[in-house]
Design a protein around this motif. Structure first.
Motif, PDB file in Angstrom:
ATOM      1  N   CYS A  98      31.224  27.148  39.575  1.00 31.22           N
ATOM      2  CA  CYS A  98      30.776  25.773  39.381  1.00 31.22           C
ATOM      3  C   CYS A  98      30.596  25.086  40.733  1.00 31.22           C
ATOM      4  O   CYS A  98      29.922  24.076  40.841  1.00 31.22           O
ATOM      5  CB  CYS A  98      31.791  24.995  38.552  1.00 31.22           C
ATOM      6  N   PRO A 175      38.871  23.787  38.567  1.00 25.12           N
ATOM      7  CA  PRO A 175      39.305  23.489  37.198  1.00 25.12           C
ATOM      8  C   PRO A 175      40.273  24.521  36.625  1.00 25.12           C
ATOM      9  O   PRO A 175      40.961  24.221  35.656  1.00 25.12           O
ATOM     10  CB  PRO A 175      37.997  23.444  36.401  1.00 25.12           C
ATOM     11  N   TYR A 176      40.324  25.711  37.196  1.00 28.02           N
ATOM     12  CA  TYR A 176      41.281  26.711  36.705  1.00 28.02           C
ATOM     13  C   TYR A 176      42.394  26.985  37.718  1.00 28.02           C
ATOM     14  O   TYR A 176      43.154  27.932  37.572  1.00 28.02           O
ATOM     15  CB  TYR A 176      40.555  28.033  36.392  1.00 28.02           C
TER      16      TYR A 176
ATOM     17  N   PHE B 100      39.868  18.342  31.652  1.00 28.39           N
ATOM     18  CA  PHE B 100      39.403  18.906  32.921  1.00 28.39           C
ATOM     19  C   PHE B 100      39.905  18.075  34.102  1.00 28.39           C
ATOM     20  O   PHE B 100      39.145  17.651  34.980  1.00 28.39           O
ATOM     21  CB  PHE B 100      37.870  18.989  32.956  1.00 28.39           C
ATOM     22  N   ALA B 129      30.301  18.621  32.314  1.00 28.28           N
ATOM     23  CA  ALA B 129      31.154  19.676  31.781  1.00 28.28           C
ATOM     24  C   ALA B 129      31.836  19.207  30.496  1.00 28.28           C
ATOM     25  O   ALA B 129      31.877  19.920  29.499  1.00 28.28           O
ATOM     26  CB  ALA B 129      32.188  20.086  32.817  1.00 28.28           C
ATOM     27  N   PHE B 132      29.199  18.819  27.686  1.00 29.34           N
ATOM     28  CA  PHE B 132      28.784  20.137  27.200  1.00 29.34           C
ATOM     29  C   PHE B 132      29.865  20.766  26.328  1.00 29.34           C
ATOM     30  O   PHE B 132      29.619  21.177  25.196  1.00 29.34           O
ATOM     31  CB  PHE B 132      28.435  21.063  28.368  1.00 29.34           C
ATOM     32  N   HIS B 133      31.090  20.836  26.847  1.00 29.69           N
ATOM     33  CA  HIS B 133      32.130  21.555  26.113  1.00 29.69           C
ATOM     34  C   HIS B 133      32.482  20.880  24.796  1.00 29.69           C
ATOM     35  O   HIS B 133      32.676  21.543  23.788  1.00 29.69           O
ATOM     36  CB  HIS B 133      33.379  21.721  26.981  1.00 29.69           C
ATOM     37  N   PHE B 136      29.719  21.411  22.345  1.00 29.37           N
ATOM     38  CA  PHE B 136      29.801  22.784  21.857  1.00 29.37           C
ATOM     39  C   PHE B 136      30.892  22.911  20.800  1.00 29.37           C
ATOM     40  O   PHE B 136      30.689  23.479  19.729  1.00 29.37           O
ATOM     41  CB  PHE B 136      30.087  23.722  23.037  1.00 29.37           C
ATOM     42  N   ARG B 190      22.461  23.850  39.372  1.00 28.61           N
ATOM     43  CA  ARG B 190      22.453  25.220  39.887  1.00 28.61           C
ATOM     44  C   ARG B 190      21.179  25.519  40.671  1.00 28.61           C
ATOM     45  O   ARG B 190      21.184  26.291  41.617  1.00 28.61           O
ATOM     46  CB  ARG B 190      22.556  26.213  38.730  1.00 28.61           C
ATOM     47  N   LEU B 208      23.870  29.900  30.448  1.00 30.81           N
ATOM     48  CA  LEU B 208      23.200  28.606  30.304  1.00 30.81           C
ATOM     49  C   LEU B 208      21.923  28.758  29.490  1.00 30.81           C
ATOM     50  O   LEU B 208      21.669  28.004  28.549  1.00 30.81           O
ATOM     51  CB  LEU B 208      22.894  28.007  31.677  1.00 30.81           C
ATOM     52  N   PHE B 268      30.678  37.503  25.557  1.00 27.90           N
ATOM     53  CA  PHE B 268      31.808  36.672  25.956  1.00 27.90           C
ATOM     54  C   PHE B 268      32.919  37.420  26.713  1.00 27.90           C
ATOM     55  O   PHE B 268      33.236  37.058  27.850  1.00 27.90           O
ATOM     56  CB  PHE B 268      32.361  35.974  24.707  1.00 27.90           C
ATOM     57  N   LEU B 273      32.807  33.764  30.810  1.00 28.81           N
ATOM     58  CA  LEU B 273      33.182  32.875  29.711  1.00 28.81           C
ATOM     59  C   LEU B 273      34.646  33.039  29.305  1.00 28.81           C
ATOM     60  O   LEU B 273      35.211  32.180  28.639  1.00 28.81           O
ATOM     61  CB  LEU B 273      32.262  33.098  28.507  1.00 28.81           C
ATOM     62  N   HIS B 275      36.884  32.373  30.883  1.00 28.74           N
ATOM     63  CA  HIS B 275      37.689  31.282  31.462  1.00 28.74           C
ATOM     64  C   HIS B 275      38.372  30.484  30.365  1.00 28.74           C
ATOM     65  O   HIS B 275      39.389  29.855  30.593  1.00 28.74           O
ATOM     66  CB  HIS B 275      36.834  30.367  32.342  1.00 28.74           C
ATOM     67  N   MET B 276      37.778  30.545  29.148  1.00 28.82           N
ATOM     68  CA  MET B 276      38.392  29.837  28.025  1.00 28.82           C
ATOM     69  C   MET B 276      39.837  30.290  27.824  1.00 28.82           C
ATOM     70  O   MET B 276      40.726  29.477  27.589  1.00 28.82           O
ATOM     71  CB  MET B 276      37.597  30.095  26.748  1.00 28.82           C
TER      72      MET B 276
END
Ligand code: HEM
Ligand code: SF4
Ligand code: SF4
Lengths: 539, 330
Positions: A98, A175-176, B100, B129, B132-133, B136, B190, B208, B268, B273, B275-276
């Motif tokens: 990011c 963020p992580y 976040f 962010a 979006f999240h 979603f 980006r 994306l 995923f 991804l 990261h979830m």
């Protein structure tokens, strides 16, 4: 090989271009720029502590004299560490690129090299990880961000992992919580499997193993140095303070960074501490072996760091003290706060620390039994145990630099500020986004405060220096206080370069100036032996 | 290059579905088999990743501290950014996962004449962010109405809230727009920010484009190329009840939408991804800064060779004695 060079002029250095090149980073080979890297370690230092591939080598030469199976060593090292460190494993997998960390690194802000963006610094190693340890990387190669481990890649890793001061600023904003310091630590461990350390790190490590301190001071020299300080204190205050070395049965073991026992301006910190301890009648001792809270082993490998910290608890035990007081040092406190007890605890042979003067229990140190000196002194002041004359610091307009380690691996912000506000009349904060947890590094931490990489250091220190410049111009600040020995070694050069006229001092130097001692003579000199402007200050 | 590649892959998937469904009539493959496979990969894959991370040791307790530590009683500690208790850690994690928190700190540095390095606040990434999240998440939850009979009240309530600014029929969901806008912004940054573009990999553009394609096909289905909702619900209920059916005359657009979702699920576990799940296991965030209070044990700790005091004294004994430093052995 680069020698102790002169960096370009500040006007030139501060023209920084942040636009990355057209060509992708994987296709841009590393260029070793003189002034941006350090000498390779000499064989004798590696031999002294039994580390592998000991040989004299130079990063500037083509041949790094690697062992033939170097690649297997590194890959095996990665595999092992993925299992040993969840940090490493998770951080290799979850970055979303990011870019929130990109402009948080002082090396990127001061130099503009895109590979100094923390995310790319990580990608340098992550790309190798993908190639050998992930399905996508194995099959799709470059399209999946993976690349072969070659000698050039290894050199690139070396170059950029010794352009990271392990300051954790990136980690705060991610963020992580992806912590490039952690990745750098592990990357350096891998490099050390091949004997690829810096001379400036390995020398102190070897010294520390033998004498207990980085400078290689032998016991009688330590004692002599401190006695010199005691002479100076006598000249300034008329009081001959007392101290002891390796004394069994003392209540407290005091462990300072060895930088404070040697050069300027660290010695003024030690003087302030000697005066303070004398004034309150503290029953403490120095150990000539545990005479170094700093630990360059931490910039080498976890194992070496652990080895070099053996002395702390073992000396406390041998001398039979009740608890340990730690001096003003940044990475010492990263280790004393986050590692010491894990390495060498449990410290059940010590007692829960209690201030003998105020009776305050240091509950936050009840397990490891190590107390930070600013916690100790702030408590003294709070209880009115010290007589202070802050006007003796009126010639100083002070700002405070939070060290990376004490900020983002501990969180000691108020204690030093409370002390400073009680011993100085003129204190000014730098801008909010450059202090406390968001503090900028001095640019020379984690073993990078050498001479040959001076341009790197001036660049890395630019964001910090620039914030000092702001308060210098706005409030006339002329003194940069801190609680770190590396700061005291590195910041004077940085200030001379970017902000001439701003001095550097430890907090306990300011305490020493302000401390009114029983039976002292009229003070006409500060701890530096310079005439004190008339009471009430100059302004 | 990475952009074009990722974009092409998404287009290729869409073409594949059109060929497969409209051309070859493989409705069962795309409508039943792929969803089951994708879900299986997702569940097994993510579980595998989490187990792998979990099996890595946590040798040291190394939280990144973001506020005042707990020390003297009269100094106010920041119990969330620098937690010392499990409660503190839970709050810190909640702030990270739900709000976040760390991204909210974001700054943007700018070098001005002087030189002056200015660090301004930069919340746009955080905002995009979050939008979006949450979009979603809400969309995902809203989809539960396809998998439940009767539709649970909370889901109906969510629909009600999401379509609060109703302008006409059919119901217009706010999140349909917000997710697209947020995604476009994330894509834009980006591409437009040189540094972010420089660090971006194909695997950054792909999700994306993929999610954007999912959202757009969904919107098309809902507002333009309407599909037979009763038929769709037959498929989805068939899937959850393990009695799969394929009703006729459901437009190919539905199969495109569904296959893209399957791709997302299957992709995923192999991608960023994860990261979830990873965010919950990040040791710099999920540990307390209480090392000086409670000892942390390193599970793989091993003895190391050290230099003992005896060796030290043996080397320096004479010098120590001469300068009056006490020794153990005279
Ligand atoms: C616990 C759940 C989750 C949390 C806390 C979380 C958090 C975050 C954060 C903080 C970012 C960085 C900001 C940004 O770039 O937008 C991010 C990025 C991203 N997340 Fe998540 N996320 C979660 C679940 C998901 C899920 C389920 C998906 C989609 C399937 C997803 C897809 C993405 C994508 C595609 C990005 C990158 C956006 C870009 O390219 O800029 N996340 N996530
Ligand atoms: S802030 Fe974290 S997730 Fe974002 S690019 Fe940097 S390391 Fe990756
Ligand atoms: S730890 Fe500090 S020096 Fe290293 S990459 Fe992060 S911000 Fe830069």
């Amino acid at each position: 090989m680069a020698t102790k060079g002169k960096p370009p002029k500040p006007e030139e250095l501060s023209k920084i271009d942040y636009t990355p090149p057209k060509r992708g980073w994987m296709d841009t080979p590393v260029v070793f720029k003189p002034g941006m890297y350090c000498h390779g370690t000499r064989a004798k230092y590696l031999e002294a502590v039994g580390m592998p591939n000991a040989r004299d080598w130079s990063p500037a030469e083509e041949d790094w004299k690697l062992p033939p199976e170097w690649k297997e060593i590194v890959l095996k090292g990665i595999k092992e560490r993925l299992q040993k460190y969840r940090t490493f494993h998770v951080f290799m997998d979850i970055c979303v690129r990011c870019g929130a960390c990109a402009d948080k690194c002082h090396f990127f802000l001061g130099g503009g090299d895109p590979k100094n963006m923390p995310v790319l610094r990580a990608e340098l190693l992550r790309s190798v990880y993908r190639k050998y340890f992930t399905t996508a990387g194995k099959f799709f190669g470059k399209a999946a961000g993976a690349r072969e481990l070659t000698e050039d890649v290894l050199k690139e890793l070396w170059y950029y992992y010794f352009q990271c001061t392990e300051c954790r600023r990136c980690s705060l904003f991610c963020p992580y919580g992806i912590d490039q310091a952690e990745i750098t630590i592990i990357g350096r461990e891998l490099l050390n499997l091949l004997g690829l350390n810096l001379d400036w790190i390995m020398g102190p490590v070897a010294n520390s193993y033998r004498t207990g301190n980085h400078l290689g001071l032998e016991p009688h020299t330590i004692k002599a140095n401190i006695e010199f300080m005691i002479d100076d204190i006598e000249t300034i205050t008329g009081i001959r303070v007392e101290t002891t070395f390796n004394r069994k049965g003392a209540e407290i073991l005091f462990v300072a960074p060895s930088g404070d026992l040697f050069g300027v301006p660290g010695n003024y910190v030690a003087m302030g501490e000697l005066m303070l301890f004398h004034e309150i009648g503290l029953d403490y001792t120095w150990s000539t072996l545990a005479c170094e809270g700093g630990n360059f082993g931490f910039f080498t490998s976890m194992e070496m760091a652990k080895k070099l910290y053996y002395k702390i608890y073992s000396e406390a035990k041998r001398l039979g003290v009740k608890w340990i007081l730690g001096g003003e040092c940044g990475h010492q406190w990263r280790l004393m706060n986050q590692y010491l007890d894990t390495w060498w605890g449990p410290a059940d042979f010590l007692e829960e620390p209690v201030s003998p003067i105020t009776g305050t229990k240091f509950e936050n140190a009840k397990g490891s039994k190590v107390v930070h000196i600013t916690e100790f002194t702030a408590d003294l002041i709070r209880h009115g145990k010290l007589k202070l004359d802050p006007s003796r610091n009126d010639h100083l307009r002070v700002t405070f630099h939070d060290s990376c380690n004490t900020s983002r691996a501990m969180g000691i912000f108020e204690e030093p500020r409370y002390i400073i506000k009680n011993v100085c009349n003129h204190f000014y904060e730098m801008p909010e986004s450059t202090i406390r947890e968001k503090t900028f590094c001095c640019g020379s931490g984690s073993g990078l405060n050498a001479g040959e990489n001076i341009e790197l250091r001036m660049r890395g220190g630019f964001p910090r220096a620039n914030a000092v410049k702001y308060v210098k111009e706005k409030f006339g600040v002329n003194m940069l206080a801190n609680i770190c020995a590396i700061d005291r070694a590195a910041l004077p050069t940085l200030m001379d370069y970017w902000n001439p006229g701003v001095g550097v001092c430890g907090v306990h130097e300011l305490v020493g100036n302000a401390l009114v001692m029983k039976g002292e003579i009229e003070r006409t000199l500060d701890l530096r032996g310079e005439p004190l402007p008339g009471k009430g200050g100059t302004d | 290059m990475g952009i074009l590649f990722s974009f092409s892959v998404v287009v290729a998937i869409i073409l594949l579905v059109i060929a497969g469904v409209s051309g070859a009539g493989l409705n069962f493959l795309f409508g039943v088999i792929f969803p089951y496979i994708a879900l299986l990969i997702f569940i097994v894959g993510v579980t595998y990743r989490v187990v792998q991370w979990g099996s890595s040791a946590v040798p040291f307790r190394v939280p990144t501290t973001g506020g005042q530590q707990t020390s003297l009683p009269w100094i106010k500690a920041n119990k969330i950014d620098n937690p010392t208790t499990s409660y503190g850690v839970i709050f810190r994690m909640l702030f990270e996962v739900l709000l976040f928190r760390s991204l909210f700190r974001n700054t943007k540095s700018e070098l001005r004449e002087g030189p002056m390095l200015v660090h301004g606040s930069e919340k746009l990434l955080w905002l995009a962010a979050i939008v979006f999240h949450y979009s979603f998440l809400i969309i995902l939850l809203r989809h539960m109405r396809f998998f439940t009979v009767p539709v649970p009240t909370p889901i109906e309530f969510l629909e009600f809230i999401d379509s609060f600014f109703q302008v006409g029929a059919p119901l217009v969901y706010i999140t349909n727009f917000t997710i697209v806008i947020a995604l476009l912004y994330l894509l834009y940054r980006r591409l437009a920010m040189p540094q972010i573009r420089y660090i971006s990999l194909p695997s950054d553009y792909f999700p994306l484009f993929l999610i954007l394609a999912i959202a757009i096909t969904g919107i098309i289905m809902r507002y333009f190329e309407k599909v037979d909702i009763v038929g769709v619900k037959q498929i989805t209920m068939g899937l959850v009840s393990f009695r799969p059916v394929i009703p006729d005359n459901i437009g190919v657009i539905f199969y495109i939408h569904l296959t893209l979702v399957c791709t997302l699920f299957a992709y995923f576990p192999f991608s960023k991804l994860v990261h979830m799940a990873g965010i919950f296991l990040s040791p710099t965030r999920n540990l307390a800064n209480n090392n000086r209070m409670v000892r942390h044990v390193n599970p793989w700790d091993y003895p190391v060779k050290v230099r003992s005091y005896q060796e030290y004294e043996d080397e320096f004994r004479d010098k120590m004695k001469k300068s009056g430093i006490p020794v153990e052995k005279e």
